[in-house]
Structure formats: C-alpha cells, structure tokens
Design a protein around this motif. Structure first.
Motif, PDB file in Angstrom:
ATOM      1  N   GLY A 197      -8.543  14.083   3.944  1.00  0.00           N
ATOM      2  CA  GLY A 197      -8.533  12.955   3.010  1.00  0.00           C
ATOM      3  C   GLY A 197      -9.756  12.971   2.116  1.00  0.00           C
ATOM      4  O   GLY A 197     -10.565  13.911   2.143  1.00  0.00           O
TER       5      GLY A 197
ATOM      6  N   ARG B   1     -10.773   6.220   3.728  1.00  0.00           N
ATOM      7  CA  ARG B   1     -10.342   7.386   2.961  1.00  0.00           C
ATOM      8  C   ARG B   1      -8.905   7.197   2.484  1.00  0.00           C
ATOM      9  O   ARG B   1      -8.177   6.351   2.996  1.00  0.00           O
ATOM     10  CB  ARG B   1     -10.421   8.654   3.820  1.00  0.00           C
ATOM     11  CG  ARG B   1      -9.471   8.623   5.007  1.00  0.00           C
ATOM     12  CD  ARG B   1      -9.702   9.806   5.929  1.00  0.00           C
ATOM     13  NE  ARG B   1     -10.952   9.703   6.646  1.00  0.00           N
ATOM     14  CZ  ARG B   1     -11.468  10.668   7.389  1.00  0.00           C
ATOM     15  NH1 ARG B   1     -10.830  11.823   7.494  1.00  0.00           N
ATOM     16  NH2 ARG B   1     -12.593  10.512   8.023  1.00  0.00           N
ATOM     17  N   SER B   2      -8.524   7.996   1.515  1.00  0.00           N
ATOM     18  CA  SER B   2      -7.131   8.065   1.074  1.00  0.00           C
ATOM     19  C   SER B   2      -6.718   9.521   1.086  1.00  0.00           C
ATOM     20  O   SER B   2      -7.545  10.414   1.282  1.00  0.00           O
ATOM     21  CB  SER B   2      -6.975   7.474  -0.339  1.00  0.00           C
ATOM     22  OG  SER B   2      -7.717   8.244  -1.270  1.00  0.00           O
TER      23      SER B   2
ATOM     24  N   SER C 246      -7.660  16.945   0.544  1.00  0.00           N
ATOM     25  CA  SER C 246      -6.770  15.794   0.647  1.00  0.00           C
ATOM     26  C   SER C 246      -5.346  16.246   0.348  1.00  0.00           C
ATOM     27  O   SER C 246      -5.121  17.346  -0.165  1.00  0.00           O
ATOM     28  CB  SER C 246      -7.176  14.680  -0.325  1.00  0.00           C
ATOM     29  OG  SER C 246      -6.926  15.076  -1.664  1.00  0.00           O
TER      30      SER C 246
ATOM     31  N   ARG D 195       0.836  -1.204   0.000  1.00  0.00           N
ATOM     32  CA  ARG D 195       0.000   0.000   0.000  1.00  0.00           C
ATOM     33  C   ARG D 195       0.871   1.255   0.000  1.00  0.00           C
ATOM     34  O   ARG D 195       2.070   1.196   0.253  1.00  0.00           O
ATOM     35  CB  ARG D 195      -0.901   0.011   1.241  1.00  0.00           C
ATOM     36  CG  ARG D 195      -0.114   0.108   2.552  1.00  0.00           C
ATOM     37  CD  ARG D 195      -0.989  -0.158   3.760  1.00  0.00           C
ATOM     38  NE  ARG D 195      -1.506  -1.529   3.769  1.00  0.00           N
ATOM     39  CZ  ARG D 195      -2.462  -1.964   4.576  1.00  0.00           C
ATOM     40  NH1 ARG D 195      -3.021  -1.138   5.426  1.00  0.00           N
ATOM     41  NH2 ARG D 195      -2.868  -3.215   4.534  1.00  0.00           N
TER      42      ARG D 195
ATOM     43  N   GLY E 274      -4.297   3.327   4.248  1.00  0.00           N
ATOM     44  CA  GLY E 274      -3.536   3.431   3.009  1.00  0.00           C
ATOM     45  C   GLY E 274      -4.376   3.077   1.800  1.00  0.00           C
ATOM     46  O   GLY E 274      -5.582   2.795   1.899  1.00  0.00           O
ATOM     47  N   TYR E 275      -3.744   3.099   0.655  1.00  0.00           N
ATOM     48  CA  TYR E 275      -4.447   2.857  -0.617  1.00  0.00           C
ATOM     49  C   TYR E 275      -3.577   1.983  -1.515  1.00  0.00           C
ATOM     50  O   TYR E 275      -2.351   2.069  -1.508  1.00  0.00           O
ATOM     51  CB  TYR E 275      -4.726   4.180  -1.331  1.00  0.00           C
ATOM     52  CG  TYR E 275      -5.309   4.015  -2.718  1.00  0.00           C
ATOM     53  CD1 TYR E 275      -6.672   3.797  -2.899  1.00  0.00           C
ATOM     54  CD2 TYR E 275      -4.484   4.063  -3.844  1.00  0.00           C
ATOM     55  CE1 TYR E 275      -7.211   3.644  -4.166  1.00  0.00           C
ATOM     56  CE2 TYR E 275      -5.014   3.913  -5.122  1.00  0.00           C
ATOM     57  CZ  TYR E 275      -6.375   3.697  -5.277  1.00  0.00           C
ATOM     58  OH  TYR E 275      -6.899   3.529  -6.532  1.00  0.00           O
ATOM     59  N   SER E 276      -4.227   1.128  -2.276  1.00  0.00           N
ATOM     60  CA  SER E 276      -3.537   0.342  -3.311  1.00  0.00           C
ATOM     61  C   SER E 276      -4.530   0.036  -4.416  1.00  0.00           C
ATOM     62  O   SER E 276      -5.750   0.189  -4.242  1.00  0.00           O
ATOM     63  CB  SER E 276      -2.966  -0.958  -2.733  1.00  0.00           C
ATOM     64  OG  SER E 276      -4.011  -1.810  -2.310  1.00  0.00           O
TER      65      SER E 276
ATOM     66  N   GLY F 299       0.532   5.730   1.065  1.00  0.00           N
ATOM     67  CA  GLY F 299      -0.267   6.748   1.739  1.00  0.00           C
ATOM     68  C   GLY F 299      -0.890   6.313   3.042  1.00  0.00           C
ATOM     69  O   GLY F 299      -1.981   6.774   3.389  1.00  0.00           O
ATOM     70  N   CYS F 300      -0.230   5.464   3.801  1.00  0.00           N
ATOM     71  CA  CYS F 300      -0.795   4.994   5.069  1.00  0.00           C
ATOM     72  C   CYS F 300      -0.365   5.920   6.208  1.00  0.00           C
ATOM     73  O   CYS F 300       0.365   6.887   6.004  1.00  0.00           O
ATOM     74  CB  CYS F 300      -0.345   3.570   5.349  1.00  0.00           C
ATOM     75  SG  CYS F 300       1.440   3.388   5.502  1.00  0.00           S
TER      76      CYS F 300
ATOM     77  N   HIS G   5     -12.758  10.235   0.076  1.00  0.00           N
ATOM     78  CA  HIS G   5     -13.335   8.924  -0.229  1.00  0.00           C
ATOM     79  C   HIS G   5     -13.999   9.028  -1.597  1.00  0.00           C
ATOM     80  O   HIS G   5     -15.017   9.701  -1.759  1.00  0.00           O
ATOM     81  CB  HIS G   5     -14.367   8.518   0.833  1.00  0.00           C
ATOM     82  CG  HIS G   5     -14.927   7.150   0.621  1.00  0.00           C
ATOM     83  ND1 HIS G   5     -16.002   6.654   1.320  1.00  0.00           N
ATOM     84  CD2 HIS G   5     -14.563   6.150  -0.228  1.00  0.00           C
ATOM     85  CE1 HIS G   5     -16.275   5.418   0.914  1.00  0.00           C
ATOM     86  NE2 HIS G   5     -15.413   5.109  -0.037  1.00  0.00           N
TER      87      HIS G   5
ATOM     88  N   LEU H 267      -9.282   0.890  -0.451  1.00  0.00           N
ATOM     89  CA  LEU H 267      -8.996   1.740   0.697  1.00  0.00           C
ATOM     90  C   LEU H 267      -8.816   0.824   1.904  1.00  0.00           C
ATOM     91  O   LEU H 267      -9.759   0.179   2.345  1.00  0.00           O
ATOM     92  CB  LEU H 267     -10.155   2.715   0.945  1.00  0.00           C
ATOM     93  CG  LEU H 267     -10.358   3.823  -0.090  1.00  0.00           C
ATOM     94  CD1 LEU H 267     -11.596   4.638   0.247  1.00  0.00           C
ATOM     95  CD2 LEU H 267      -9.136   4.736  -0.142  1.00  0.00           C
TER      96      LEU H 267
END
Length: 583
Positions: A317, A299-300, A437, A231, A249-251, A233-234, A319, A264
């Motif tokens: 952040g 959210r990211s 964000s 991931r 985080g995001y992937s 952005g955690c 969503h 997310l």
C-alpha cells in the motif's frame, strides 16, 4: 430532542444528500459513458472473432496493476485477469486471462471466446462449484487519455472446467462501480462499497449486496446499527461463521470548488448474520470492532487475501503525504495478519533463512520464538524504520524507493565477529518485493503470491511485472519467481505524445513501437558520456569533481519542476552507482 433522535435525523439527512449526489453524478456520467460504450463495443467486436479456446505457453504477463489474481480451487494454479497500465501518455486496459502453474513456475495465456470487456479495479472470487468457478463483478474502463471513465455493473462467471465465459444477467444488483470489495461467503457473493467517478464528480458507496449462487438473484441488505462510512479499497473478509469484517479503505470529499480532501480510514466493522448456521441470513447488523495488537499504519492501495487459519492478510500500500505543492507517497511491502478469532492484528516479519549462526546468536530468544505464532506477534513499534533503495531503469533513470517498516529493528548485539557474520549472511535476506501499491495477491497452500503493482518516483509511475512468494506458515524468506525487468520500465513525457495515433491502438497495443521510439529519442539527444572515474578515486572524491554533471543529468530526467533537494539526492545516487560499476 434526545441524542438518539438527533443521530437518526442526521443519518436520514446524510442519506438524502448521498441520493442527490448519486443522481448528479449519474447525469454527468451518462454522456461520458455513452462515448466510451462505442469504444468498448469496438473491442468486444474484436473479441467476438475468437471462436475457439486457445491455450499457449507465454512469457510472464506485461506490467500491470489493479487486476485480479485468484487461486484455482482444485489445481496448483493462479488465475490472472484484467488490469491496467499507464506509460505517462496513455492508459491501457486488459481483459486477457493468464494461468500460472505453481509447480512448473511457468505462464500460459488462455484465450476464450466472448470474454468480459477490458477492465481494472474489478473484483474476482473463486468458488469450488462444478470444477471451479471464477466470478467477476464491476470495475472500470478508461479512455486512452485517462480523462473519461466507464463503470461496469455486470456479473460474469468463468467455468474453469469447461473454459467458458458466461454473463449472468440478473436484476436488482449494485450500480456501476470500481474499487469495491467482493468475497464468497457460504453460498453467496457479498459486495461492499466502491466508488463511481465522472470527469467532474464522484461518489463513494457503503451499501451491501448479496448474490445467491443457487437462485442467481441479487438482494440489497439493510443492516441495523451504524456501519462504515462510504469508501473504496478496503479489506473485506468472510468469517467461517458467515460474518463479514470490513477494515480501512479510502474516500474523498469536496470541501470547496475544485478542492478535494482524501481520508484514509483505519476503522473496523463487523457485519453479523442473524441466525447462525443459515446459508442465507434474513437479518444483518453492523457493529464496530476495536482490535488489539500491532495495527497497520494508515494506507491506501493495499492488497488483501485470506491466509492460513482463516487469518485475513494485508500487503503493501501507500501513504500519501502532502507537501508544499506536491504529494509524496511512502510505499510499503509489509504483511499484517488479522486474527478473526482473537480480534487481534500482528505484523508478520520474515525471519530470514535458518542458519546455525543465527541460532547461536539468539540463544534463549530463539527457543522462546519457537513456541508458535507468538514469534510474529510483536509489541508496539518503537517508531518507523525508513530504508532507501535505488534501482536503475533501462533509460538510466534512478528509481529511489523509500520503504517504511513499521516494526522495530532488531537490536544488534554480540561481538564484532558476530556482526560480520550477520552482515555476510544478510545478502540472502535482501530478496523481497519492492514497496508497492495496487498489487495482485493470492494464497495457495499457505503460500502468498504477489504479482505486479506500482510505485512512484516524483511524477513518474513505475508499473511492475515481477512475481514473489513467501510461505506464510514459516515466514522465513521471500522467493523471487519472476524478476522485475528494468527494460519494461517505460515512461513517456506528455510533450512526446503523438496525437495522431487512434484511440483503439492507444487503449491496448503499441508497446513495442513506443519502446523503439523512446530509444530513438535517446539516440537523438546524443547525451555526452559520463565522466570517467580516475585511478584510485573514491566515491566522495569522484562526486566532488563531477557533481554538476550529475545534477544536470538528474534534472533532465526529473524535469524543471523537481525540487532541488530531490534532484541532488538522485544525482548523488546516480554518481555513486556509476562509480561502483566502474570499479
């Protein structure tokens, strides 16, 4: 084969797949990065002409996101480095260095010879060694058209006492990446995750590296247990004991050709150092955490810092919600704390300025809230509260900002007179950073500072340059230190692109020229004046009479592909704003 054996086999298979993908991405990215290296080298040759340190007072930095904001370890100052800006046509990357004086509420620009190349989505960490050091690792550089990326794997240190940059060249470090996280933990810099992207492929990481601040050596950790999925952005936090906490985080992953699915993450993990008290642990282990309390909605693009009492902090952040043929984002401006000792999340809601009216109205409730931190630990939210605000940009575009508040709204109790008092006093509580964000945040003396970031309206991106602060001990109200400048909200449609401008200009400067060209294009359009408000005409009557004009104007700003419902909403907001301004 038992369950444990199956899991181990599955884990090894995933590792092989990740290794193959990394090689594939590396091959395809190599040519792109070779093309961009020439552009980066050209910028560095310009930076090399600077031979002396120059510090000068300046206006607030230009709008940007994905930079780094750090608190000076010894002075009442904040340090802003790098970031990016996109105006609809071109991507601008920065490597400028700004110092914000907290006491004077003023900015200065610090030009130091041989700085790191322009970048965004890097990570910075401050340590108090030798008068203070700012360490910077990784990040990315993008071509002016935003279609090619170069991911850095370099490590730099800014010696704050001597005002000098130094590149630290040590083998065995992480591969090139951006969106990773880095924290100072005892005498080490700890790096986790991130991603690497080329024009056609991408890969996300979940590896962990440690850089020893005494020996200047890298080591790759091999923790036992099951850790987080790859991931970027955690939230990454170091505990006083030397452990590491990862949240969210995001992937994304490719589910079929040209189709990606984003995730997310909302899970939380503990990376524990074996051997408490050791400056550099030999063994590490992953374990999953199940925190209690009011957890942040998925959210990211949120921003992270460490608040008072070693509580990790999450701000803002977005969503993204996928609709029929578009993606609409719900942006946030809320604050969540994670109490490491209690393994508990809670929402930190500003209480507003103190007043006798509020005290009288609250009665016993106010006494109970005075007990301490429990005033911020709310029960489970009864459902999100949606607030819609409108801001009119310099070009007349209405920016509709949708804010989603996760906590419950306060119940309105008391007499009509009390409600009027509450409503009258609420004007002071409206001051807050708009939902956003990728903002830059830092905490100094228990005060949170939020600078810049972005939000979107339809296909248009608004990049911010405002600065807000809030005392995390009192949690009373936000303060505006630098207001958002509507004149800085520039957006150029793709059809307006001037292809003859060279890449070097597009990658850094030219903002004034672009602004003047935008003004000229508005003059050339020769828009007809807004229909006047007739004497005694209320907003509803005015809208009924002029609705078609405002719909036409809204559509011209939003483009032919905008949905009818959104066009109508913006048209009504524009008409209402004009009606109010005319009274």
């Amino acid at each position: 084969m038992g369950k444990k054996g199956k899991r181990e086999k599955k884990g090894k298979g995933a590792e092989k797949t990740a290794a193959k993908m990394e090689k594939k991405v590396s091959r395809r990215a190599k040519k792109e990065e070779e093309d961009l290296e020439a552009l980066i080298a050209e910028f560095q040759s310009l930076d090399a002409k600077k031979t002396q340190v120059i510090e000068s007072s300046c206006p607030p930095p230009s709008p940007r996101l994905n930079g780094s904001l750090s608190a000076h370890p010894e002075r009442d100052e904040l340090i802003l480095f790098g970031g990016e800006y996109f105006n609809g046509q071109k991507t601008f990357l920065y490597n400028d260095l700004y110092i914000y004086s907290i006491r004077k509420n003023s900015w200065s620009k610090l030009e130091i010879p041989n700085p790191p190349p322009r970048r965004c989505a890097h990570q910075a960490a401050v340590v108090p060694t030798a008068g203070g050091q700012l360490w910077v690792f990784g990040g990315e550089f993008a071509s002016p058209n935003g279609e090619q990326f170069y991911h850095y794997k370099d490590l730099w240190v800014l010696h704050l006492a001597t005002k000098t940059w130094e590149q630290i060249k040590a083998p065995g470090g992480p591969s090139g990446r951006s969106g990773h996280r880095m924290v100072a933990c005892k005498r080490q810099l700890m790096i986790f995750g991130g991603f690497h992207e080329s024009a056609r492929d991408y890969i996300y990481y979940n590896d962990v590296y440690a850089f020893n601040l005494d020996s200047f050596t890298w080591s790759k950790l091999a923790p036992s247990g099951i850790g987080p999925a790859p991931r970027s952005g955690c939230q990454m936090t170091a505990s006083p004991e030397g452990n590491i906490i990862i949240y969210g985080g995001y992937s994304k992953q490719r589910i079929k050709k040209d189709v990606d699915k984003g995730t997310l993450h909302t899970d939380m993990f503990l990376l524990k150092a074996e051997g408490v008290g050791k400056e550099e642990a030999d063994k590490w282990s992953w374990s999953r955490l199940s925190p209690s309390g009011v957890k942040p909605p998925p959210r990211s693009g949120f921003s992270v810092a460490v608040g008072p009492s070693n509580r990790s902090l999450l701000f803002g952040g977005v969503h993204d919600e996928e609709e029929e043929e578009s993606i609409e984002g719900d942006f946030f401006n809320d604050i969540y704390f994670y109490d490491i000792a209690k393994n508990r999340w809670f929402l930190a809601q500003p209480k507003g300025p103190k007043s006798e009216k509020r005290k009288r109205r609250r009665g016993k409730q106010g006494e109970a809230e005075a007990a301490g931190e429990e005033e911020m630990e709310q029960g489970p939210p009864q459902g999100p509260l949606e607030i819609i605000k409108e801001v009119v940009a310099e070009d007349g575009t209405v920016m509709t900002i949708k804010q989603v508040i996760s906590g419950p709204a306060e119940e309105q109790e008391g007499s009509e007179e009390e409600e009027e008092e509450e409503e009258g006093g609420a004007l002071g509580q409206q001051v807050e950073p708009c939902p956003r964000s990728n903002a830059m945040v830092a905490v100094k003396h228990g005060i949170l500072y939020v600078y810049g970031g972005m939000f979107e309206v339809g296909d248009r991106q608004f990049t911010l340059s405002d600065l807000h602060s809030i005392d995390l001990h009192k949690m009373e109200e936000w303060k505006v230190l630098v207001e958002m400048d509507p004149k800085a909200q520039e957006w150029l449609e793709e059809s307006e692109s001037d292809e003859e401008e060279d890449d070097v200009e597009g990658a850094e400067g030219g903002e004034e020229e672009e602004e003047s060209s935008e003004e000229e294009s508005e003059d050339e359009r020769g828009e007809e004046p807004h229909p006047a408000v007739e004497s005694g005409e209320n907003a509803v009557e005015y809208l009924a009479r002029t609705e078609q004009y405002w719909i036409k104007l809204a559509r011209s700003h939003m483009g032919p592909e905008a949905k009818e419902k959104k066009v109508l909403k913006v048209a009504h907001a524009m008409a209402k704003t004009f009606h109010e301004d005319s009274l």
